[in-house]
Design a protein around this motif. Structure first.
Motif, PDB file in Angstrom:
ATOM      1  N   CYS A  19      -0.188   4.847   1.692  1.00 22.60           N
ATOM      2  CA  CYS A  19      -1.505   5.452   1.784  1.00 22.60           C
ATOM      3  C   CYS A  19      -1.798   5.742   3.254  1.00 22.60           C
ATOM      4  CB  CYS A  19      -2.557   4.500   1.217  1.00 22.60           C
ATOM      5  SG  CYS A  19      -4.230   5.112   1.391  1.00 22.60           S
ATOM      6  N   CYS A  62      -1.569  -2.553  -3.241  1.00 25.58           N
ATOM      7  CA  CYS A  62      -2.368  -2.207  -2.063  1.00 25.58           C
ATOM      8  C   CYS A  62      -3.023  -3.454  -1.509  1.00 25.58           C
ATOM      9  CB  CYS A  62      -3.449  -1.172  -2.372  1.00 25.58           C
ATOM     10  SG  CYS A  62      -4.454  -0.877  -0.896  1.00 25.58           S
ATOM     11  N   ILE A 119      -4.906  -3.259   1.370  1.00 29.44           N
ATOM     12  CA  ILE A 119      -6.111  -2.871   2.119  1.00 29.44           C
ATOM     13  C   ILE A 119      -7.320  -2.912   1.187  1.00 29.44           C
ATOM     14  CG2 ILE A 119      -7.230  -1.061   3.471  1.00 29.44           C
ATOM     15  CD1 ILE A 119      -4.434  -0.028   4.228  1.00 29.44           C
ATOM     16  N   GLN A 120      -7.192  -2.315   0.022  1.00 28.47           N
ATOM     17  CA  GLN A 120      -8.212  -2.364  -1.027  1.00 28.47           C
ATOM     18  C   GLN A 120      -9.555  -1.823  -0.543  1.00 28.47           C
ATOM     19  OE1 GLN A 120      -7.971  -6.468  -2.392  1.00 28.47           O
ATOM     20  NE2 GLN A 120      -5.960  -6.102  -3.293  1.00 28.47           N
ATOM     21  N   CYS A 121      -9.618  -0.503  -0.375  1.00 26.41           N
ATOM     22  CA  CYS A 121     -10.820   0.114   0.196  1.00 26.41           C
ATOM     23  C   CYS A 121     -11.760   0.666  -0.868  1.00 26.41           C
ATOM     24  CB  CYS A 121     -10.426   1.252   1.135  1.00 26.41           C
ATOM     25  SG  CYS A 121      -9.931   2.752   0.253  1.00 26.41           S
ATOM     26  N   SER A 122     -11.361   0.595  -2.138  1.00 24.41           N
ATOM     27  CA  SER A 122     -12.143   1.233  -3.196  1.00 24.41           C
ATOM     28  C   SER A 122     -13.321   0.340  -3.618  1.00 24.41           C
ATOM     29  CB  SER A 122     -11.216   1.527  -4.377  1.00 24.41           C
ATOM     30  OG  SER A 122     -11.937   2.015  -5.480  1.00 24.41           O
ATOM     31  N   ARG A 155      -8.665   8.525  -9.760  1.00 26.82           N
ATOM     32  CA  ARG A 155      -7.922   8.739  -8.512  1.00 26.82           C
ATOM     33  C   ARG A 155      -7.357  10.153  -8.533  1.00 26.82           C
ATOM     34  NH1 ARG A 155     -10.223   4.666  -5.885  1.00 26.82           N
ATOM     35  NH2 ARG A 155      -9.136   5.660  -4.165  1.00 26.82           N
ATOM     36  N   PHE A 177      -4.234   5.372   4.926  1.00 28.68           N
ATOM     37  CA  PHE A 177      -5.080   4.391   5.609  1.00 28.68           C
ATOM     38  C   PHE A 177      -4.300   3.321   6.360  1.00 28.68           C
ATOM     39  CE2 PHE A 177      -8.565   5.423   2.317  1.00 28.68           C
ATOM     40  CZ  PHE A 177      -8.746   6.638   2.936  1.00 28.68           C
ATOM     41  N   THR A 236       0.829  -1.210   0.000  1.00 29.97           N
ATOM     42  CA  THR A 236       0.000   0.000   0.000  1.00 29.97           C
ATOM     43  C   THR A 236       0.865   1.263   0.000  1.00 29.97           C
ATOM     44  OG1 THR A 236      -1.603  -1.314   1.271  1.00 29.97           O
ATOM     45  CG2 THR A 236      -2.067   1.012   1.114  1.00 29.97           C
ATOM     46  N   ARG A 279       1.453   5.942  -3.604  1.00 32.99           N
ATOM     47  CA  ARG A 279       0.896   7.295  -3.698  1.00 32.99           C
ATOM     48  C   ARG A 279       1.800   8.234  -4.497  1.00 32.99           C
ATOM     49  NH1 ARG A 279      -4.356   6.926  -1.974  1.00 32.99           N
ATOM     50  NH2 ARG A 279      -4.382   9.172  -1.683  1.00 32.99           N
ATOM     51  N   HIS A 284     -11.989  -3.132  -3.968  1.00 37.32           N
ATOM     52  CA  HIS A 284     -11.234  -2.797  -5.181  1.00 37.32           C
ATOM     53  C   HIS A 284      -9.948  -2.082  -4.764  1.00 37.32           C
ATOM     54  CE1 HIS A 284     -10.479   0.163  -8.584  1.00 37.32           C
ATOM     55  NE2 HIS A 284     -10.533  -0.980  -9.244  1.00 37.32           N
ATOM     56  N   ARG A 285      -8.848  -2.331  -5.505  1.00 31.73           N
ATOM     57  CA  ARG A 285      -7.608  -1.622  -5.153  1.00 31.73           C
ATOM     58  C   ARG A 285      -7.361  -0.512  -6.165  1.00 31.73           C
ATOM     59  NH1 ARG A 285      -2.774  -3.694  -8.182  1.00 31.73           N
ATOM     60  NH2 ARG A 285      -3.814  -5.051  -9.657  1.00 31.73           N
ATOM     61  N   CYS A 286      -6.896   0.614  -5.664  1.00 33.40           N
ATOM     62  CA  CYS A 286      -6.742   1.771  -6.548  1.00 33.40           C
ATOM     63  C   CYS A 286      -5.339   1.872  -7.096  1.00 33.40           C
ATOM     64  CB  CYS A 286      -7.113   3.059  -5.824  1.00 33.40           C
ATOM     65  SG  CYS A 286      -5.794   3.797  -4.849  1.00 33.40           S
ATOM     66  N   SER A 287      -4.401   1.140  -6.490  1.00 29.47           N
ATOM     67  CA  SER A 287      -3.015   1.265  -6.942  1.00 29.47           C
ATOM     68  C   SER A 287      -2.301  -0.071  -6.743  1.00 29.47           C
ATOM     69  CB  SER A 287      -2.307   2.384  -6.172  1.00 29.47           C
ATOM     70  OG  SER A 287      -2.397   2.142  -4.787  1.00 29.47           O
TER      71      SER A 287
HETATM   72  S1  SF4 Z   1      -6.229   1.787   0.976  1.00 24.28           S
HETATM   73 FE1  SF4 Z   1      -7.738   2.496  -0.537  1.00 24.28          FE
HETATM   74  S2  SF4 Z   1      -7.105   4.603  -1.120  1.00 24.28           S
HETATM   75 FE2  SF4 Z   1      -5.373   3.603  -0.052  1.00 24.28          FE
HETATM   76  S3  SF4 Z   1      -4.117   2.774  -1.715  1.00 24.28           S
HETATM   77 FE3  SF4 Z   1      -5.509   1.129  -1.032  1.00 24.28          FE
HETATM   78  S4  SF4 Z   1      -7.324   1.255  -2.357  1.00 24.28           S
HETATM   79 FE4  SF4 Z   1      -6.166   3.177  -2.577  1.00 24.28          FE
END
Ligand code: SF4
Lengths: 84, 580
Positions: free
Chosen positions: B490, B303, B305-308, B183, B492, B67, B70, B297-300
């Protein structure tokens, strides 16, 4: 009565499972009731309750005293909370 | 990462420079802020030739750290007039790092107004080319064309029409793994700075890139494992945990229950329609409607955590990615709107036009307060958003953000600090976040010192949200966050590293592994503190004083239901944050 708002898997203790509506149960109030007493009276196993307990919108411990007509919000242990 | 790419938009030249020693041990926000402080005159006009726009991946981006993808975007912000770092996930930071590029500095300004260029970066170098065919259109139309032209595996950093028109709510967009323009490094109007440079997009092709050198692999791997374990263990960040299951919008019900969910332009702290826009409902709707709908879903890249999420229309086709907390709040509750199909459409328009969803939603809330539309009128909110997209005179007023809109229409209830709209936590009900809003170097920004974590969420000990002595907590969080924003992680991950000490150590050890340093966790906080102090010095030189470190006056006399409280943190506490 205490107005209890339940979230996530705890909604099953109310008659509404639809998360887009509020899941509310009214619990009779007894003198010296704490949040823990109310949770017991509803029949929610304590291990399913997370740390997010809100009495009238105030983040509160299990031991806090509840008054008649209070609003209590309870989130489950698998809905510990977040950011952004 | 060993190179800095300097792009001069006055004479349209590019050149690679070695990373000077003073920048060797930093990245992300630490680097963009250092470059801004070193090269940008604090009193310059943010949209003039003397501002510079810097892009930087973090220290740990593309190293295999979890994660950590960024992209920091920094410079002087048109919305606030302060220094700014705003960061986004997406694909581009990872690719820049793989090309061994530590930063791209964009400077100067083309002589020809209204003409745009595109910067292509790959292993062989960098090249500017006219971008006429890519301008003036929505990003959902433009991105597929850019992929068709430059290959499906490139990363894209771009602005939309709002940035082309120099609007102060314009963000910088980065594509997600599936190529969506979704994003955003949204805050502060950095998209307008990019527009003022005549730069429409940066295309990053990392094919054949050398990757990031790691000085001490053992130290890195130990740190990475510690952090990964902490993320996998913590209830908020673990697989199947809160963020992964419900997304950030899990916060809707919590903050609403806490009476701190700003509603109808910060008139109330609880929204009767909160359940309808909650993370639980997003999750349920994705399941019920099926099709492309998904949470987790993962944004990058990388990651865990995958909060998307990807939110479906009723027929299962895609409406938008992503319905996250800040966006469903700003375009939902803050406008009195309780319908995820409407917030989804508004988020899609923000992505398409290139807007910060927080600033856009709060601005529409202010416009509703002014009587331009009724609270709750989703149709009208969509029309107002189109005004911004079309660039009408009204669109330009709205497109310049909540403060300009409030001033134009005589709205006293203007929820901004240093010109930037407040995010989704009511400072009257959660005092500490108000301290951060007031004293952050960035204007009202929750991410620069997330005191919500200890105040509401029970992370890292518990604080009472109503007590006023929050200077020290806010300061510590602002310092720790500045370091975190420098690593490329990230924000988060903060939940896990604040609660699990070995997770915090892991993050610092990862950095030691990559850089060959011997930092301790105390060093990390000190480094973060140095970054904040440097940013504050820039703001002071730009003319900011302690009088600017205040919340809007209406919060001191308008009582917020349901708690019926005003903001009563004394100014002396606010002044103590940066002068202990
Ligand atoms: S935790 Fe969410 S916002 Fe942060 S990198 Fe992962 S998917 Fe993107």
């Amino acid at each position: 009565m205490v107005e209890v708002h339940l979230y996530g898997k705890l909604r099953r203790f109310t008659d509404n499972l639809d998360p887009s509506r509020d899941s509310i149960i009214l619990v009779p109030h007894k003198p010296n009731d704490t949040i823990r007493d109310i949770i017991r009276r509803i029949g929610i196993p304590l291990e399913e309750v997370g740390s997010n307990l809100f009495l009238n919108g105030e983040y509160s411990p299990l031991e806090r005293k509840v008054e008649d007509n209070d609003r209590l919000g309870i989130f489950p242990d698998d809905m510990q909370m977040i950011i952004v | 990462m060993s190179k800095i790419l300097r792009v001069n938009m006055t004479d349209l030249t590019t050149k690679f420079e070695d990373v000077p020693e003073k920048y060797r041990l930093t990245g992300g926000r630490g680097l963009t802020s250092a470059i801004t402080c070193a090269e940008v005159p604090p009193t310059c006009h943010p949209l003039g030739p003397n501002n510079k726009l810097t892009f930087a991946p973090g220290i740990l981006t593309a190293t295999g750290a979890p994660t950590a993808g960024r992209l920091s975007v920094g410079g002087k912000a048109p919305l606030t007039g302060t220094i700014k770092e705003t960061n986004a996930g997406g694909m581009a930071a990872d690719k820049l790092a793989r090309l061994d590029i530590k930063a791209i500095i964009v400077e100067g300004q083309p002589k020809e107004k209204g003409k745009f260029w595109l910067l292509k970066v790959d292993k062989d170098g960098a090249q500017l080319m006219p971008a006429d065919e890519w301008t003036g259109k929505g990003l959902y139309e433009t991105y597929p064309k850019l992929f068709a032209k430059f290959g499906k595996d490139v990363g894209i950093i771009s602005i939309g029409v709002a940035g082309e028109r120099l609007m102060a709510m314009a963000g910088v967009c980065v594509n997600d793994p599936e190529g969506r323009p979704s994003r955003y490094a949204g805050r502060g109007g950095m998209g307008a700075v990019m527009g003022s440079k005549g730069l429409k997009a940066i295309i990053v092709d990392d094919k054949g890139g050398s990757g990031v050198a790691i000085a001490n692999k053992d130290a890195f791997n130990t740190g990475r494992k510690k952090l990964t374990d902490a993320l996998r263990e913590h209830a908020i960040t673990k697989p199947g945990g809160t963020l992964n299951t419900y997304g950030t919008a899990a916060l809707v019900n919590v903050i609403n229950e806490a009476g701190a969910f700003p509603t109808r332009n910060f008139r109330e702290g609880r929204f009767e329609g909160a359940s309808k826009i909650s993370g639980e409902t997003i999750n349920e709707t994705c399941k019920k409607r099926g099709g492309v709908g998904m949470t987790g879903h993962r944004c990058s890249p990388g990651c865990i955590i995958q909060c998307s999420n990807v939110y479906p229309k009723p027929d299962g086709t895609e409406l938008v990615s992503c319905q996250e907390y800040e966006s469903v709040w700003s375009l939902g509750a803050d406008c009195g709107i309780d319908d995820l199909d409407v917030t989804g459409e508004l988020i899609r328009l923000c992505n398409d036009y290139g807007l910060d969803t927080i600033e856009a939603g709060v601005t529409i809330g202010v416009a509703m307060d002014a009587g331009l539309a009724k609270f709750g009128d989703g149709k009208k909110a969509i029309e107002l958003m189109h005004e911004i997209g079309k660039g009408t005179p009204l669109g330009h007023i709205l497109g310049n953000g909540a403060e300009v809109t409030a001033r134009t229409f005589g709205v006293v209830r203007c929820p901004t600090v240093k010109g930037q709209a407040m995010p989704a936590y009511e400072p009257r009900a959660i005092k500490g976040i108000g301290v951060t809003y007031a004293t952050s170097t960035m204007g009202a920004d929750h991410t620069s010192g997330y005191t919500i974590a200890p105040e509401i969420l029970g992370v890292s000990g518990k604080l009472d949200p109503f007590t006023v002595e929050k200077a020290e907590v806010s300061r510590n969080f602002q310092y720790a966050t500045a370091f975190l924003d420098t690593t490329g992680h990230c924000l988060f991950i903060a939940f896990a590293i604040l609660d699990i000490a070995s997770g915090f150590e892991g993050m610092v050890e990862e950095c030691n592994g990559v850089l060959g340093t011997n930092w301790t966790t105390d060093d990390a906080t000190r480094i973060g503190g140095d970054i904040v102090k440097m940013e504050r010095a820039f703001n002071e030189a730009a003319g900011f004083t302690k009088v600017d470190d205040r919340l809007p006056e209406f919060m001191k006399y308008e009582k917020l239901p349901p708690h019926n409280v005003v903001y009563d943190v004394p100014d002396a506490v606010l002044d103590k944050v940066h002068n202990p």
